[in-house]
Scaffold this active site. Structure first.
Site, PDB file in Angstrom:
ATOM      1  CG  ASP A 154       2.687  -1.392   3.620  1.00 28.33           C
ATOM      2  OD1 ASP A 154       2.812  -0.505   2.638  1.00 28.33           O
ATOM      3  OD2 ASP A 154       3.031  -1.652   4.258  1.00 28.33           O
TER       4      ASP A 154
ATOM      5  CD  GLU B  58       5.701  -1.420  -0.753  1.00 28.60           C
ATOM      6  OE1 GLU B  58       6.346  -0.197  -0.815  1.00 28.60           O
ATOM      7  OE2 GLU B  58       4.938  -1.658   0.042  1.00 28.60           O
TER       8      GLU B  58
END
Lengths: 579, 579
Positions: A244, A281
């Site tokens: 993330d 990400e």
């Protein structure tokens, strides 16, 4: 055996169970250990630092009573895996399906997800991606506020449930990707800072202090995270990790944490004899992440690229608020298709500065793209999906752009049938002040869209969560059935068309007419023609094609003429040409 | 012509002179402009933002009355340069001399420095490096608290004085390097934050908020710094820049500020037809800085490596406090000599974490090393030079290690004659509270070394500055003369010995005996033998040498025997061998 814990600042540490308290001995380098017998190795436990309250193990493998409860030991050797022969499909030809366990199935559990794997497989998906499952506070949540990074969430079914899901995926021929959050910890139930310098105030993230990766004692924090990554891949048989928001991971060390992580994961892959991937990400438009270490990169396998989403979303919805102000033209869509980053050094109005760098020399399989994902849907005030914002025909065009991309496509759960349920932001904090702060923050964020802020759903309300669950019954009915067929056909065409699986960006070229609102993509001998206009358009015939055949089209009205192709209003067609 | 300034948050901006106030017009992108006639183009000026007090120009080329005064225009075309034919010596064979203008000469000015260029040239130096000259508050200071980054300090002689010095260096055959500070601004007289978002609170430096290189409007801040670099090289004819403490420059952009800066400087070099270099001070042990952009690096020409200094300093002084706790063995010295970084991924006790990364594939000309510099001397409580801490014979060994290094050697002013004067920390703030805070901070820092904190010199006291001035008379007398001759001979040997100029690290190998306290360096066919012990030592004869000749030695007692070389106590010898 020994129970061990790292607590470099503690003067004494005790292992605590419901009945016992065992003083631990210092092993050096901040580690503490206690010998435990066999019954104790199966008993719920906690640690007490300097005589304080019992705290869960930072590496707790299970928190059956949540982040404030005791830690439960897990013997990973005891699970009966059936996937010994498993080898994942190559990432280059992947089609990913992003899934939130709590809302994916009625039961909201790992076992509930297993029931729908047939659907996912039928769709043509190769990899199931789970949103974070690490223990967070409460019974419902997105998972990005995890605090026990080693423990599968109790409400989802804990360690055994997760193993059953991964094993079932592998049995169905699906790879499994886990979303892990290494940039911050959740606001509630995080005891890591009590144990050691897991955080640093040298850098700021949107969620508070950053994780300490380059200050004193950072080696052990890096070990904590790298060991965590290895644990999921080794003990839960995941095929890949999705990291993330790595733009909120700050590290000035000579060897960046991401490079270390990728290198350790790839070493594990050698060891276990199956490919393992790390996907990040990142909103930096920074090719370095996926460049090989030999060429000065971090060596990750792939990264998400949001520009693809933003370009298509802004074009199709007409939205221009927030980061969508940077997008909206067909030129943006064309650049995203052919060069991945729309912002590759040019000035972003939204960011008020130059942004990004070109992806020279990289292939599309290094980039994961989408037209919907949990963030793009869920970070809207009402959690509207793209299908709630544009026409069915428009959705088909967007889906075709996604599935025929040179990059790796990702579908968000329910997208494939234009699900009616939204995906809203939900939490379940026992600290009601925190819950109210989250609600009010969100209402402030979206205040300019609403006369009455109460219209913005309260994340803490159980209905907000329930509303976000997929309604599986609807997919058998129109218009959902039609959209599902469209997605399934697209993915099938992608898999069987070598041109569409070809990740080489230089084999993708795009023409478009901003005024007439059409766009034509050439991928080898395959053409994807899109007419975004509400009127029919004549698109130019490629000059090196003697024969064109329709592979797939969203409208029966597509006509191949002598010098043009007639595209009905809001339509898309995939054609193949021979010379 | 136009007078222009960037002030993106201002509602109105006026150009102010002693007699006039001219409203400026917005040009877009935060820039303001006012047309000025010829007399006005030569008049001292300031800017008033939103009706506020007049502030100096952020790009002021001259601040004759200091940072709180008006800005004075400079017409760079008016100086009579005599260096049209100038081409600097190649950096690979450089020997650098670090100089603080205020203490280098009696007058403490640029013109004063010119008087001593003959000495510098005589020593064999190729490049003079000036500590920062950008305008800082007061009449005396190290210069790292500069606030008008475009203005040569008024007390040093301003723009014309600096040009005279650079021109005189070139006439003497010396390249000139300027130390520039792009990681923070000084605490007094910094008006940049009134003009725009030059700072960010996303990152922390030891001196407060970092410079904004990746947040909103950062492009213009990057332009400010890159234009500044170009200005020094183009308008003042500098040959290279030394960037202060780039580890405190934070930038998450896809293209790091340092890469942009190096690329712009190298483009300027193409344009002006002479080589221009960018050298970074960095404590990250990060090879990426000097790796070519094609290989994923930032493309700087060289970087300082402190490990060389620390290894030699700790070995020779026995000091182990602060960062010296990481050093002290001959093994450290040997690693610094052969591999540049002593910390290349191994754990640093001082930093309490792994540190650095190997320099694989890089040559020594990418690294500047020293045994003394302004920081290592001046950041001691009393500003003691190495010559104040160790014996004359020890100093000769250290100097030989420096000058025969595969890296680029740097000598700190006065080092070459073991100057008696210290180099202490001095400032001259008109805010006496700030001056007291600096003094007290420094006394706290060194409290554990002194019974009476008042023994630590007061930076604000004029004597602290005066004490740090070189005493040029002493260099004619022993023991200074002897040390100067030693340095001069060493540098001459370096220049005429191809083995010693060879920057290839793989052509350097080191043997040592930790217990017997000797170390032997082989650089091609040249040997450097060091006996650190207080006793004579027999060093092994290299097995592939049939004839050994003494090139230079610190002691007449060096004897080449059949199987050994006898080295007297505390001695060093440079030998050449034939096979």
């Amino acid at each position: 055996m020994n129970r061990r814990v790292w607590a470099p600042f503690a003067q004494n540490v005790a292992l605590v169970t419901s009945g016992e308290r065992i003083e631990m001995h210092a092993e050096g380098d901040g580690w503490w250990a206690a010998k435990i017998n066999e019954p104790l190795s199966r008993t719920d436990y906690a640690f007490s630092l300097d005589g304080g309250d019992p705290l869960p193990d930072p590496r707790s493998p299970s928190q059956p009573d949540g982040p404030f409860g005791f830690s439960r030991p897990v013997d990973h050797a005891r699970f009966n895996w059936t996937d010994a022969e498993w080898r994942p499909p190559p990432f280059g030809s992947a089609a990913i399906y992003e899934c939130h366990v709590g809302t994916f199935s009625e039961s909201g559990t790992f076992d509930g997800a297993i029931e729908h794997l047939g659907h996912v497989k039928d769709l043509g998906i190769t990899h199931l991606e789970l949103m974070p499952v690490a223990e967070f506070e409460g019974e419902r949540g997105w998972g990005y506020d995890g605090v026990d990074l080693w423990a599968p969430h109790h409400a989802y079914g804990g360690p055994d449930g997760l193993k059953r899901l991964v094993d079932a995926c592998h049995a169905a021929g699906l790879g499994v990707i886990l979303d892990v959050v290494y940039n911050h910890l959740g606001p509630s139930g995080n005891f890591l800072q009590r144990y050691g310098p897991y955080h640093t105030d040298r850098y700021k993230t949107p969620w508070g202090d950053a994780i300490n990766l380059d200050d004193a004692l950072a080696d052990e924090v890096r070990r904590f995270l790298c060991d965590n990554a290895v644990m999921w891949l080794r003990d839960y048989h995941f095929d890949a990790l999705r990291l993330d928001a790595v733009h909120a991971i700050f590290d000035s060390s000579a060897t960046h944490f991401l490079e270390q992580l990728a290198s350790e994961v790839h070493a594990l892959a050698e060891q276990v004899g199956r490919p393992l991937a790390v996907i990040a990400e990142c909103d930096l438009n920074q090719p370095r992440l996926v460049i090989a270490p030999e060429a000065g990169g971090y060596g990750l396998d792939a990264q998400w690229s949001d520009d693809f989403h933003h370009a298509i979303h802004a074009l199709m919805t007409g939205e221009r608020s927030g980061y969508y102000e940077d997008f909206g033209s067909l030129a943006d869509v064309a650049k995203a298709l052919a060069q991945v980053y729309v912002y590759d050094g040019n000035r972003s109005r939204f960011r008020r500065r130059a942004h990004g760098r070109p992806v020279h020399g990289l292939t599309g399989e290094r980039f994961v793209v989408c037209i919907q994902n949990h963030d793009q849907v869920g970070n809207r005030a009402m959690g509207e999906r793209l299908g709630h914002l544009i026409s069915r025909e428009g959705l088909k065009i967007a889906a075709a752009l996604l599935i025929t991309s040179a990059c790796v496509p990702l579908v968000f759960q329910g997208e494939e049938w234009a699900a009616s349920s939204p995906f809203q932001y939900f939490v379940d904090y026992r600290d009601l002040k925190l819950a109210a702060a989250v609600r009010d923050g969100r209402r402030r964020e979206f205040a300019h869209f609403f006369d009455d802020p109460e219209q913005v759903p309260d994340p803490q309300a159980p209905q907000t969560f329930m509303r976000s669950k997929l309604n599986w019954d609807e997919r058998e009915h129109e218009p959902h059935r039609e959209i599902f067929d469209w997605y399934r056909s697209l993915i099938a065409v992608r898999h069987r068309t070598p041109d569409l699986c070809d990740p080489r960006l230089e084999h993708t070229s795009v023409e478009f007419d901003e005024a007439s609102h059409w766009l034509s993509i050439r991928r080898g001998k395959t053409l994807i023609l899109c007419n975004f206009a509400d009127l029919s358009r004549q698109l130019p015939m490629p000059d090196d094609a003697s024969t064109l055949e329709i592979v797939m089209t969203s409208s029966p009205g597509v006509r191949i003429g002598e010098r043009h192709i007639l595209m009905p209003p809001s339509s898309v067609a995939i054609l193949s040409k021979s010379q």
